[in-house]
Design a protein around this motif. Structure first.
Motif, PDB file in Angstrom:
ATOM      1  N   LYS A  37     125.059  30.390 105.614  1.00  0.00           N
ATOM      2  CA  LYS A  37     125.955  31.123 104.720  1.00  0.00           C
ATOM      3  C   LYS A  37     125.436  32.516 104.398  1.00  0.00           C
ATOM      4  N   ARG A  38     124.153  32.767 104.689  1.00  0.00           N
ATOM      5  CA  ARG A  38     123.552  34.072 104.392  1.00  0.00           C
ATOM      6  C   ARG A  38     123.585  34.998 105.611  1.00  0.00           C
ATOM      7  N   ILE A  39     124.315  34.605 106.645  1.00  0.00           N
ATOM      8  CA  ILE A  39     124.414  35.406 107.871  1.00  0.00           C
ATOM      9  C   ILE A  39     125.859  35.859 108.045  1.00  0.00           C
ATOM     10  N   LYS A  40     126.051  37.152 108.288  1.00  0.00           N
ATOM     11  CA  LYS A  40     127.388  37.707 108.519  1.00  0.00           C
ATOM     12  C   LYS A  40     127.419  38.348 109.899  1.00  0.00           C
ATOM     13  N   ALA A  41     128.397  37.945 110.705  1.00  0.00           N
ATOM     14  CA  ALA A  41     128.576  38.527 112.036  1.00  0.00           C
ATOM     15  C   ALA A  41     129.922  39.228 112.087  1.00  0.00           C
ATOM     16  N   ILE A  42     129.908  40.497 112.484  1.00  0.00           N
ATOM     17  CA  ILE A  42     131.106  41.336 112.475  1.00  0.00           C
ATOM     18  C   ILE A  42     131.440  41.749 113.906  1.00  0.00           C
ATOM     19  N   THR A  43     132.718  41.671 114.230  1.00  0.00           N
ATOM     20  CA  THR A  43     133.177  42.200 115.519  1.00  0.00           C
ATOM     21  C   THR A  43     134.462  42.981 115.287  1.00  0.00           C
ATOM     22  N   PHE A  44     135.098  43.460 116.360  1.00  0.00           N
ATOM     23  CA  PHE A  44     136.162  44.438 116.172  1.00  0.00           C
ATOM     24  C   PHE A  44     137.519  44.007 116.708  1.00  0.00           C
ATOM     25  N   GLU A  51     126.859  45.887  95.212  1.00  0.00           N
ATOM     26  CA  GLU A  51     125.749  44.942  95.076  1.00  0.00           C
ATOM     27  C   GLU A  51     126.219  43.508  95.282  1.00  0.00           C
ATOM     28  N   GLN A  52     127.422  43.219  94.828  1.00  0.00           N
ATOM     29  CA  GLN A  52     128.002  41.886  95.007  1.00  0.00           C
ATOM     30  C   GLN A  52     128.079  41.510  96.484  1.00  0.00           C
ATOM     31  N   TYR A  53     128.497  42.474  97.325  1.00  0.00           N
ATOM     32  CA  TYR A  53     128.614  42.192  98.760  1.00  0.00           C
ATOM     33  C   TYR A  53     127.278  42.329  99.474  1.00  0.00           C
ATOM     34  N   ARG A  54     126.426  43.245  99.025  1.00  0.00           N
ATOM     35  CA  ARG A  54     125.111  43.403  99.659  1.00  0.00           C
ATOM     36  C   ARG A  54     124.251  42.156  99.498  1.00  0.00           C
ATOM     37  N   THR A  55     124.335  41.529  98.320  1.00  0.00           N
ATOM     38  CA  THR A  55     123.471  40.376  98.052  1.00  0.00           C
ATOM     39  C   THR A  55     124.047  39.071  98.602  1.00  0.00           C
ATOM     40  N   ARG A  56     125.226  39.138  99.180  1.00  0.00           N
ATOM     41  CA  ARG A  56     125.847  37.930  99.723  1.00  0.00           C
ATOM     42  C   ARG A  56     125.175  37.498 101.023  1.00  0.00           C
ATOM     43  N   TYR A  57     124.638  38.470 101.782  1.00  0.00           N
ATOM     44  CA  TYR A  57     124.073  38.175 103.102  1.00  0.00           C
ATOM     45  C   TYR A  57     122.646  38.706 103.223  1.00  0.00           C
ATOM     46  N   ASP A  58     121.819  37.958 103.957  1.00  0.00           N
ATOM     47  CA  ASP A  58     120.468  38.419 104.279  1.00  0.00           C
ATOM     48  C   ASP A  58     120.416  39.072 105.661  1.00  0.00           C
ATOM     49  N   TYR A  59     121.368  38.691 106.531  1.00  0.00           N
ATOM     50  CA  TYR A  59     121.404  39.239 107.888  1.00  0.00           C
ATOM     51  C   TYR A  59     122.843  39.626 108.230  1.00  0.00           C
ATOM     52  N   ILE A  60     123.005  40.841 108.737  1.00  0.00           N
ATOM     53  CA  ILE A  60     124.313  41.316 109.191  1.00  0.00           C
ATOM     54  C   ILE A  60     124.166  41.774 110.638  1.00  0.00           C
ATOM     55  N   LEU A  61     125.025  41.241 111.496  1.00  0.00           N
ATOM     56  CA  LEU A  61     124.986  41.578 112.917  1.00  0.00           C
ATOM     57  C   LEU A  61     126.359  42.087 113.327  1.00  0.00           C
ATOM     58  N   THR A  62     126.404  43.146 114.101  1.00  0.00           N
ATOM     59  CA  THR A  62     127.680  43.663 114.592  1.00  0.00           C
ATOM     60  C   THR A  62     127.703  43.605 116.113  1.00  0.00           C
ATOM     61  N   GLN A 120     134.158  52.599 109.821  1.00  0.00           N
ATOM     62  CA  GLN A 120     133.662  51.231 110.019  1.00  0.00           C
ATOM     63  C   GLN A 120     132.145  51.192 109.963  1.00  0.00           C
ATOM     64  N   HIS A 121     131.521  52.176 110.594  1.00  0.00           N
ATOM     65  CA  HIS A 121     130.057  52.251 110.575  1.00  0.00           C
ATOM     66  C   HIS A 121     129.542  52.443 109.150  1.00  0.00           C
ATOM     67  N   ARG A 122     130.247  53.255 108.369  1.00  0.00           N
ATOM     68  CA  ARG A 122     129.825  53.485 106.984  1.00  0.00           C
ATOM     69  C   ARG A 122     129.904  52.192 106.153  1.00  0.00           C
ATOM     70  N   ILE A 123     130.919  51.390 106.392  1.00  0.00           N
ATOM     71  CA  ILE A 123     131.031  50.113 105.672  1.00  0.00           C
ATOM     72  C   ILE A 123     129.807  49.253 105.955  1.00  0.00           C
ATOM     73  N   VAL A 124     129.433  49.161 107.233  1.00  0.00           N
ATOM     74  CA  VAL A 124     128.256  48.367 107.585  1.00  0.00           C
ATOM     75  C   VAL A 124     127.008  48.975 106.958  1.00  0.00           C
ATOM     76  N   GLU A 125     126.899  50.299 106.979  1.00  0.00           N
ATOM     77  CA  GLU A 125     125.747  50.976 106.353  1.00  0.00           C
ATOM     78  C   GLU A 125     125.645  50.621 104.861  1.00  0.00           C
ATOM     79  N   HIS A 126     126.763  50.662 104.164  1.00  0.00           N
ATOM     80  CA  HIS A 126     126.730  50.328 102.734  1.00  0.00           C
ATOM     81  C   HIS A 126     126.232  48.903 102.512  1.00  0.00           C
ATOM     82  N   LEU A 127     126.616  47.992 103.395  1.00  0.00           N
ATOM     83  CA  LEU A 127     126.255  46.589 103.218  1.00  0.00           C
ATOM     84  C   LEU A 127     124.769  46.320 103.475  1.00  0.00           C
ATOM     85  N   VAL A 128     124.151  47.144 104.303  1.00  0.00           N
ATOM     86  CA  VAL A 128     122.742  46.896 104.640  1.00  0.00           C
ATOM     87  C   VAL A 128     121.797  47.831 103.892  1.00  0.00           C
TER      88      VAL A 128
END
Length: 250
Positions: A61-68, A221-232, A242-250
């Protein structure tokens, strides 16, 4: 106990080369996996997720995988289930789906209602993106637009939003035909003309999500702390917003 790669070779008949194995095991800090199409980047990414769970004991649940694309998200979900059937599902989604979730949360906080004008959805939409673009084309150029012009205008609007170009520069951006920038501005102004009720297209979900993560620290912070690993996956297809959204999250 056999090592992770030997187990997976025996279970799945998947053999990763040395570089792919190194990518799987590199779990601390940022990692860019750069390779040509068909070389196994997505497989390596799925194996890396499995490695995090089985060897690093990370909660799925602490892993988020993003695709397009939705097709890619479905493919990755199915591959993960096939590779690691004993583990709970990981959160695979498109960047638009993630952005919609963030946008919805943000607009609930600001008290703004919204209506999607692109994508069909349930029932018949009273207002659509195409309808508005046709209307403002005719108002501006005193003529009906062709289907090709409508398609190029829609692409132009999407392009300037994804490149995060400020509204006051839209009329200066190279356009597919004369006055396209003016038409795009009229379209944007109309969508927000009713206070407290926004008309949103797919690209607005990205723009508002990026804005929310940038200006609302509590929500970010609510979304940043939801995941420990983000993969795109397929990061080369990422637009600036889209890149900025991922940057904010990590």
């Amino acid at each position: 106990m056999t090592d992770f790669f030997t187990r997976k070779k025996n279970e799945l008949q998947i053999k990763l080369n040395e570089v792919q194995q190194n990518a799987v095991m590199q779990t601390d800090g940022p990692l860019l996996l750069l390779a040509c199409p068909g070389s196994g980047k997505t497989t390596t990414m799925i194996m890396r997720i499995g490695y995090l769970i089985e060897e690093k004991h990370v909660n799925p649940k602490r892993i988020k995988a993003i695709t397009f694309s939705r097709a890619s998200a479905r493919d990755m979900t199915e591959r993960f289930k096939r590779f690691f059937p004993r583990h709970p599902p990981v959160d695979f989604s498109t960047i638009h789906s993630l952005a919609f979730t963030i946008t919805r949360t943000y607009l609930q906080k600001t008290g703004d209602a919204f209506e999607l004008i692109e994508g069909g959805g349930k029932g018949k939409q009273a207002i659509t993106k195409s309808m508005l673009l046709k209307r403002f084309y005719k108002e501006t150029l005193r003529d009906d637009c062709t289907e090709d012009e409508l398609a190029s205008l829609s692409t132009f609007v999407s392009n300037v939003k994804n490149r995060m170009i400020p509204f006051n520069e839209w009329e200066k951006v190279p356009a597919p035909f004369d006055k396209a920038g003016s038409i795009a501005l009229k379209y944007e102004q109309f969508k927000s003309k009713t206070k407290g009720h926004l008309l949103l297209d797919f690209d607005d979900m990205l723009s508002i999500a990026e804005q929310a993560l940038r200006v609302d620290e509590q929500l970010a912070e609510q979304y940043r702390t939801r995941y420990d690993y983000i993969l795109t996956d397929e990061s080369q297809d990422t637009s600036l917003v889209q890149h900025r959204i991922v940057e904010h999250l990590v």
